[in-house]
Design a protein around this motif. Structure first.
Motif, PDB file in Angstrom:
ATOM      1  N   LEU A 159      96.850  -2.518  88.304  1.00  0.00           N
ATOM      2  CA  LEU A 159      96.114  -1.291  88.943  1.00  0.00           C
ATOM      3  C   LEU A 159      96.584   0.049  88.204  1.00  0.00           C
ATOM      4  O   LEU A 159      97.534  -0.158  87.271  1.00  0.00           O
ATOM      5  N   HIS A 177      87.618  -4.279  84.139  1.00  0.00           N
ATOM      6  CA  HIS A 177      88.580  -4.635  85.192  1.00  0.00           C
ATOM      7  C   HIS A 177      88.492  -6.030  85.676  1.00  0.00           C
ATOM      8  O   HIS A 177      87.546  -6.099  86.277  1.00  0.00           O
ATOM      9  N   HIS A 179      89.659  -8.817  88.458  1.00  0.00           N
ATOM     10  CA  HIS A 179      90.687  -8.729  89.769  1.00  0.00           C
ATOM     11  C   HIS A 179      90.124  -9.662  90.990  1.00  0.00           C
ATOM     12  O   HIS A 179      88.837  -9.848  91.058  1.00  0.00           O
ATOM     13  N   TYR A 188      93.692  -6.352  95.840  1.00  0.00           N
ATOM     14  CA  TYR A 188      92.633  -5.679  95.603  1.00  0.00           C
ATOM     15  C   TYR A 188      92.509  -4.256  96.228  1.00  0.00           C
ATOM     16  O   TYR A 188      91.810  -3.337  95.421  1.00  0.00           O
ATOM     17  N   VAL A 203      90.992  -1.413  93.813  1.00  0.00           N
ATOM     18  CA  VAL A 203      90.124  -1.766  92.867  1.00  0.00           C
ATOM     19  C   VAL A 203      88.974  -0.845  92.950  1.00  0.00           C
ATOM     20  O   VAL A 203      88.465  -0.341  91.936  1.00  0.00           O
ATOM     21  N   HIS A 248      83.406  -4.545  85.702  1.00  0.00           N
ATOM     22  CA  HIS A 248      84.273  -4.940  86.711  1.00  0.00           C
ATOM     23  C   HIS A 248      83.903  -6.525  87.087  1.00  0.00           C
ATOM     24  O   HIS A 248      82.875  -6.522  87.508  1.00  0.00           O
TER      25      HIS A 248
END
Length: 370
Positions: A159, A177, A179, A188, A203, A248
């Motif tokens: 993060l 990114h 996650h 998250y 996120v 993402h």
């Protein structure tokens, strides 16, 4: 003469192999730091470089075995650099801003990059960073504070800490990114149920941060990766409308795990990361080893350049030459059906500068005219 060149190349391969087979040391700000380097067994010209940053309490020897950096180096055709974080009381930990620390890890990583550039023939225009967990936290910090030195970043399960969230990045950053939504360690939503504390931005806030930094607009394009394995996971990719690549990968049901077993999961993080780093630009300077190897010599050159493409699966029919602005300056037709081809380009009539060579199957490399 040819024998001398062959012997020199053989010695270079042996030297690089020996260098990459052991932990090396680099003194930074009076402290001896450790790192590993893995390089492909053979290469021509400069190498793209991927820095891999390990997680909390981890070490580079374990990561080298766990992630198989040598195999990664061979598959990518890149140098893989794995630096070691220092022990900060609770184990090895990068100074990503999560806790007070005077350790300048960012300065160490850039100094290490500079020191290895000549030694391993690294391409300063193809510098990539990825990392897992605490390494992912550090990747975000590197992107914010030193994105002008980095071609692209992929933080995995890490993060942006709250202390960095008000900081303006030094430059737009190509960033992916990754996650998991069920991560109990690095949540998250920014919280950690494992540690019972808030670690940083969630996120969604992180993606808002990077959209703002990269000048994005509108809604992202959303696509779901094929769900073929009974792994209990869904991989959803968000691609944002920016001048700089921003994505993402949301792993529905994903834990604090680096997913890379294609026999068990629908994705292999290494391939996802490689594909993002490669991008789709016709002027990308990063050679694509997954479609074959485009070899160029001499490089740099002041005139004639030899181009050889070796691939046992797919022949090529032409090679296109682009200048640094993406303008097509030449097209070379090759012998149809040949798998081992050598052609020549005379760059003497072109201005000095950087040129990109792209084969008809997508393999690319860069040549410098001087």
């Amino acid at each position: 003469m040819k024998k001398t060149v062959f012997v020199s190349l053989l010695l270079a391969v042996v030297l690089f192999g020996n260098l990459s087979a052991q932990i090396q040391h680099f003194t930074w700000q009076g402290t001896e730091r450790e790192y590993l380097v893995r390089t492909p067994a053979s290469h021509d010209g400069t190498l793209p470089v991927l820095f891999f940053l390990h997680g909390l309490t981890d070490n580079i020897t374990h990561c080298d075995q766990e992630y198989n950096f040598q195999q990664m180096a061979e598959e990518f055709g890149w140098a893989i650099v794995a630096p070691q974080a220092l022990n900060q009381g609770i184990g090895t930990m990068w100074n990503a801003g999560l806790t007070p620390s005077s350790i300048d890890d960012a300065g160490f990583l850039l100094a290490l990059l500079d020191s290895l550039t000549v030694q391993y023939q690294l391409d300063p225009d193809s510098v990539f960073f990825t990392g897992f967990s605490m390494g992912g936290f550090m990747i975000h910090r590197m992107a914010i504070e030193h994105g002008d030195r980095i071609t692209a970043c992929v933080p995995v399960s890490g993060l942006i800490v709250n202390g960095l969230s008000s900081q303006t990045p030094v430059a737009p950053v190509r960033l992916l990114h990754i996650h998991g939504t069920s991560d109990p360690v690095v949540g998250y939503n920014g919280n950690s149920s494992a540690f019972g504390m808030t670690l940083g931005l969630g996120v969604e806030a992180i993606m808002d941060y990077w959209q703002n930094a990269n000048g994005c607009s509108g809604e992202p394009t959303i696509d779901t990766l094929p769900d073929l394995k009974n792994d209990g996971l869904r991989f959803i990719r968000y691609t944002y409308n920016c001048g700089t690549d921003l994505q993402h990968l949301k792993v529905l049901g994903g834990n604090h795990t680096w997913y890379d077993n294609v026999n068990q999961y629908d994705v292999d993080y290494k391939n996802i990361i490689y594909d993002f780093f490669k991008g789709n630009s016709a002027t990308s300077s990063v050679p694509d080893r997954k479609t074959g190897q485009l070899q160029v010599w001499p490089n740099p050159t002041n005139g004639i350049v030899n181009i050889q493409f070796t691939n046992h699966n797919s022949p090529i029919t032409e090679i296109k030459v682009y200048d640094v602005y993406g303008k097509l300056v030449d097209v070379l037709e090759t012998c149809h059906g040949a798998f081992l081809q050598t052609v020549q380009i005379d760059l003497s009539r072109y201005p000095d500068g950087i040129y990109f060579l792209r084969a008809s199957n997508g393999a690319m490399t860069k040549v410098v005219k001087q």
